[in-house]
Design a protein around this motif. Structure first.
Motif, PDB file in Angstrom:
ATOM      1  N   PRO A  34       0.792  -1.044   0.093  1.00  0.00           N
ATOM      2  CA  PRO A  34      -0.050   0.153  -0.087  1.00  0.00           C
ATOM      3  C   PRO A  34       0.974   1.069  -0.162  1.00  0.00           C
ATOM      4  CG  PRO A  34       0.502  -1.106   2.283  1.00  0.00           C
ATOM      5  CD  PRO A  34       0.776  -1.999   1.239  1.00  0.00           C
ATOM      6  N   VAL A  35       0.475   2.559  -0.476  1.00  0.00           N
ATOM      7  CA  VAL A  35       1.410   3.327  -0.650  1.00  0.00           C
ATOM      8  C   VAL A  35       0.210   5.043  -0.039  1.00  0.00           C
ATOM      9  CG1 VAL A  35       2.556   5.249  -2.857  1.00  0.00           C
ATOM     10  CG2 VAL A  35       2.257   2.667  -2.838  1.00  0.00           C
ATOM     11  N   ARG A  36       0.653   4.955   0.466  1.00  0.00           N
ATOM     12  CA  ARG A  36       0.220   6.094   1.604  1.00  0.00           C
ATOM     13  C   ARG A  36       1.152   7.635   1.710  1.00  0.00           C
ATOM     14  NH1 ARG A  36      -1.230   2.582   6.499  1.00  0.00           N
ATOM     15  NH2 ARG A  36       0.643   3.530   7.701  1.00  0.00           N
ATOM     16  N   ARG A  37       0.854   8.526   2.637  1.00  0.00           N
ATOM     17  CA  ARG A  37       1.600   9.669   2.653  1.00  0.00           C
ATOM     18  C   ARG A  37       2.250   9.654   4.074  1.00  0.00           C
ATOM     19  NH1 ARG A  37       4.288  14.551   1.395  1.00  0.00           N
ATOM     20  NH2 ARG A  37       3.963  16.226   2.373  1.00  0.00           N
ATOM     21  N   ILE A  38       3.694   9.714   4.184  1.00  0.00           N
ATOM     22  CA  ILE A  38       3.896   9.308   6.225  1.00  0.00           C
ATOM     23  C   ILE A  38       4.532  10.854   5.677  1.00  0.00           C
ATOM     24  CG2 ILE A  38       5.389   8.442   6.876  1.00  0.00           C
ATOM     25  CD1 ILE A  38       3.564   6.063   6.330  1.00  0.00           C
ATOM     26  N   VAL A  39       3.810  11.445   6.983  1.00  0.00           N
ATOM     27  CA  VAL A  39       4.143  13.339   8.107  1.00  0.00           C
ATOM     28  C   VAL A  39       5.755  11.982   8.437  1.00  0.00           C
ATOM     29  CG1 VAL A  39       3.622  14.657   8.839  1.00  0.00           C
ATOM     30  CG2 VAL A  39       2.351  13.320   7.441  1.00  0.00           C
ATOM     31  N   THR A  40       7.016  13.753   7.833  1.00  0.00           N
ATOM     32  CA  THR A  40       7.847  13.135   8.482  1.00  0.00           C
ATOM     33  C   THR A  40       8.683  14.535   8.606  1.00  0.00           C
ATOM     34  OG1 THR A  40       8.981  12.967   6.531  1.00  0.00           O
ATOM     35  CG2 THR A  40       8.275  10.534   7.861  1.00  0.00           C
ATOM     36  N   LEU A  41       9.897  14.760   9.544  1.00  0.00           N
ATOM     37  CA  LEU A  41      10.291  15.601   9.837  1.00  0.00           C
ATOM     38  C   LEU A  41      11.364  16.155   8.772  1.00  0.00           C
ATOM     39  CD1 LEU A  41      11.688  18.203  11.729  1.00  0.00           C
ATOM     40  CD2 LEU A  41      13.598  16.457  11.768  1.00  0.00           C
TER      41      LEU A  41
END
Length: 85
Positions: A34-41
């Motif tokens: 699955p592809v999803r946006r991960i919030v990182t620094l």
């Protein structure tokens, strides 16, 4: 690669599929990831830290270069002669 084992993981690190290269059967790993946006620094800051580091190194290089030029060396280090023992 660890012991020639290929692994497919999801964004949370869970193993979705793995395959040993030296095992029996085909040497193809297929997995639905699955592809999803991960919030990182990094997604917020971007390359700012890299550009700051590059600018700091450039500044240090420039300061070292100016110290080698006689015209600037006395202005950048006026107390240099006072510290000689």
């Amino acid at each position: 690669v660890s012991g020639a084992t290929s692994v497919a993981t999801d964004p949370d690190g869970r193993i979705l599929a793995s395959h040993d290269f030296y095992g029996k059967g085909e040497r193809i790993l297929t997995a639905y990831v699955p592809v999803r946006r991960i919030v990182t620094l990094y997604s917020h800051v971007g390359d700012v830290l890299a550009w700051i580091s590059a600018g700091f190194i450039l500044l240090l290089w420039l300061m070292a270069l100016l110290r080698k030029i006689p015209m600037f060396s006395d202005k950048l280090a006026p107390l240099k002669k006072d510290y000689l023992y």
